[in-house]
Structures are given as structure tokens and as C-alpha cells.
Scaffold this active site. Structure first.
Site, PDB file in Angstrom:
ATOM      1  CG  HIS A 225      -1.654   1.296   1.423  1.00 43.75           C
ATOM      2  ND1 HIS A 225      -2.862   1.565   0.805  1.00 43.75           N
ATOM      3  CD2 HIS A 225      -1.349   2.410   2.148  1.00 43.75           C
ATOM      4  CE1 HIS A 225      -3.264   2.777   1.139  1.00 43.75           C
ATOM      5  NE2 HIS A 225      -2.365   3.317   1.958  1.00 43.75           N
ATOM      6  CD  GLU A 226       2.034   3.463   3.667  1.00 41.43           C
ATOM      7  OE1 GLU A 226       2.210   4.559   3.078  1.00 41.43           O
ATOM      8  OE2 GLU A 226       1.064   3.262   4.425  1.00 41.43           O
TER       9      GLU A 226
ATOM     10  CG  HIS B  34       0.539   6.374  -0.736  1.00 40.99           C
ATOM     11  ND1 HIS B  34      -0.650   6.899  -1.213  1.00 40.99           N
ATOM     12  CD2 HIS B  34       0.247   5.815   0.477  1.00 40.99           C
ATOM     13  CE1 HIS B  34      -1.619   6.676  -0.330  1.00 40.99           C
ATOM     14  NE2 HIS B  34      -1.096   6.021   0.696  1.00 40.99           N
TER      15      HIS B  34
ATOM     16  CG  HIS C 192       5.863  11.225  -5.668  1.00 34.37           C
ATOM     17  ND1 HIS C 192       7.075  11.225  -5.009  1.00 34.37           N
ATOM     18  CD2 HIS C 192       5.718  12.490  -6.157  1.00 34.37           C
ATOM     19  CE1 HIS C 192       7.631  12.422  -5.096  1.00 34.37           C
ATOM     20  NE2 HIS C 192       6.820  13.199  -5.783  1.00 34.37           N
TER      21      HIS C 192
END
Length: 228
Positions: free
Chosen positions: A96-97, A100, A104
Site C-alpha cells: 500500500h505504501e 503511494h 508520486h
């Protein structure tokens, strides 16, 4: 004022329920070893590399569920249990991280929009309550001035509400990217994928409750502008 406390108590209870459920799911899936045998760090590095991202570092950070992606330092920060864990929870949170980080790298529009709002939201979160309080006090002896100060305070608070709402597609999209990658690469099998999806679903609901709470509070504050 009674309305405010009703809103506060309702969402406090909902937040508590969701938070406890999330913690229970993470604890449960932390005990289920992932079939790929990779740690959270290895999962994160593989997902980044599979997306052509080599300038993001995966590091360990103190605490529990303190996991986050920092776009300024380009680091995926994983809590110690997630970083070294070989479990469904570790894989889900790490992926999940990294979702991100992929957002980006690809200039995902909602993440870009949220990042641009950060400076204004910091001002809004710091001053909105004080300005609203000043407006309510001044309203008792000057309706016109009090209403304008209230309007400014509400506008400042609205920035934090907008930020919370924009955070929803950012979080849900990161989870969708994570689950899709875990499934397509075979990092998780069918049952494991369902567990990862369940964990991330409850994580996303914490942001949903926060956004709804902020929206309800904003509507309550707006009601002051209609009073004579």
C-alpha cells in the site's frame, strides 16, 4: 452546541469501532505467514522495482502502524513489525505504501492536488478553531463583523475538509494498486489476497470516517451563517 456534541460523539464511536477492527485485522493477519516468504521490506523493494522506481528507499521507522510514504525524501517508511515481518499484514501494508510511491512517480492527479493543498491546510488546521471562536464571541455584540469572522473561520476549516475528501481517492487507489500487484505477481495466492484486501479495506475506512466527520462538522459550522 448540542448538535456539535452529537456529531462529535457519533463519529468518535465510529472511529473507535473502525480503529479497533483495523487493529484486530492487522494483528490477525500478522500471524499468517505469506507463501512467498518475503519480508515487508522485500515486498516493498520488489513492487518499486517492478514499477521502474529505483530512487525510493525503503526504511524502518519506530512505532506501530506508523507506515507512510514521504514524497519529499522519497522514502517508504515501514514500522518495524511491517518492515521485518513475513506475513499477510506486512505484505499488504508495504505494498500500500509503495502504491503511494507509484502515484508520486506517475503524477497521480489526486495525490498532486493533495500535496499542493498541504501549506494551506496547515494554516487552516492551526487557525480555524480560534477564528471560529472569535467569530462566535463577536457575534454576540456585532452581527455583521461576527458573521464575516465566522465566514473566514469556516473557510479555513473547509480547507481541512477538502483535504480529507481528496485523501479518500488517494488512499483507495493506493490500496487498489497494492492488491492488484500482489495478485498479479503471485506474491499472494487467492486466500491471501482476500486477507490483504480485507486489511486494507479497514485501513481505508479510517480515512472515510475522518472525512465524513470533517464534512459533518463543516455543515454544522455553516449553519451559524444562517442565524440572525
Amino acid at each position: 452546541m448540542a448538535t456539535y456534541w452529537i456529531i462529535f460523539i457519533v463519529f468518535m464511536v465510529l472511529s473507535l469501532i473502525v480503529s479497533q477492527t483495523l487493529n484486530a485485522r492487522i494483528a490477525k493477519y500478522s500471524k499468517v505467514r505469506i507463501s512467498s516468504g518475503l519480508t515487508g521490506r522485500e515486498i516493498a523493494e520488489k513492487m518499486l522495482h517492478d514499477h521502474g522506481i529505483y530512487d525510493v528507499q525503503v526504511i524502518s521507522t519506530p512505532g506501530t502502524l506508523t507506515d507512510h510514504y514521504n514524497p519529499e525524501t522519497k522514502t517508504v517508511n515501514l514500522s518495524q513489525d511491517i518492515y521485518s515481518g513475513v506475513s499477510i499484514a506486512s505484505a499488504a501494508v508495504a505494498a500500500h505504501e509503495c502504491g503511494h510511491a507509484v502515484q508520486h512517480a506517475t503524477a497521480y492527479r489526486w495525490l498532486t492536488m493533495r500535496s499542493k493543498l498541504v501549506p494551506m491546510v496547515q494554516i487552516g488546521s492551526k487557525w480555524s478553531q480560534w477564528v471560529l471562536l472569535a467569530g462566535l464571541v463577536i457575534l454576540t455584540f456585532s452581527h455583521f463583523i461576527g458573521q464575516w469572522i465566522l465566514f473566514i473561520g469556516i473557510a479555513l476549516f473547509a480547507l481541512t475538509t477538502l483535504f480529507s475528501l481528496i485523501t479518500l481517492p488517494v488512499e483507495y487507489n493506493a490500496s487498489a494498486r497494492a492488491v492488484a500487484w500482489l495478485d498479479s505477481t503471485g506474491m499472494t495466492n487467492g486466500q491471501e489476497n482476500d486477507m490483504a484486501k480485507d486489511a486494507l479495506k479497514w485501513a481505508a475506512r479510517t480515512y472515510l470516517i475522518a472525512a465524513l466527520s470533517s464534512l459533518a462538522t463543516l455543515l454544522y459550522y455553516l449553519s451559524f451563517l444562517d442565524r440572525n
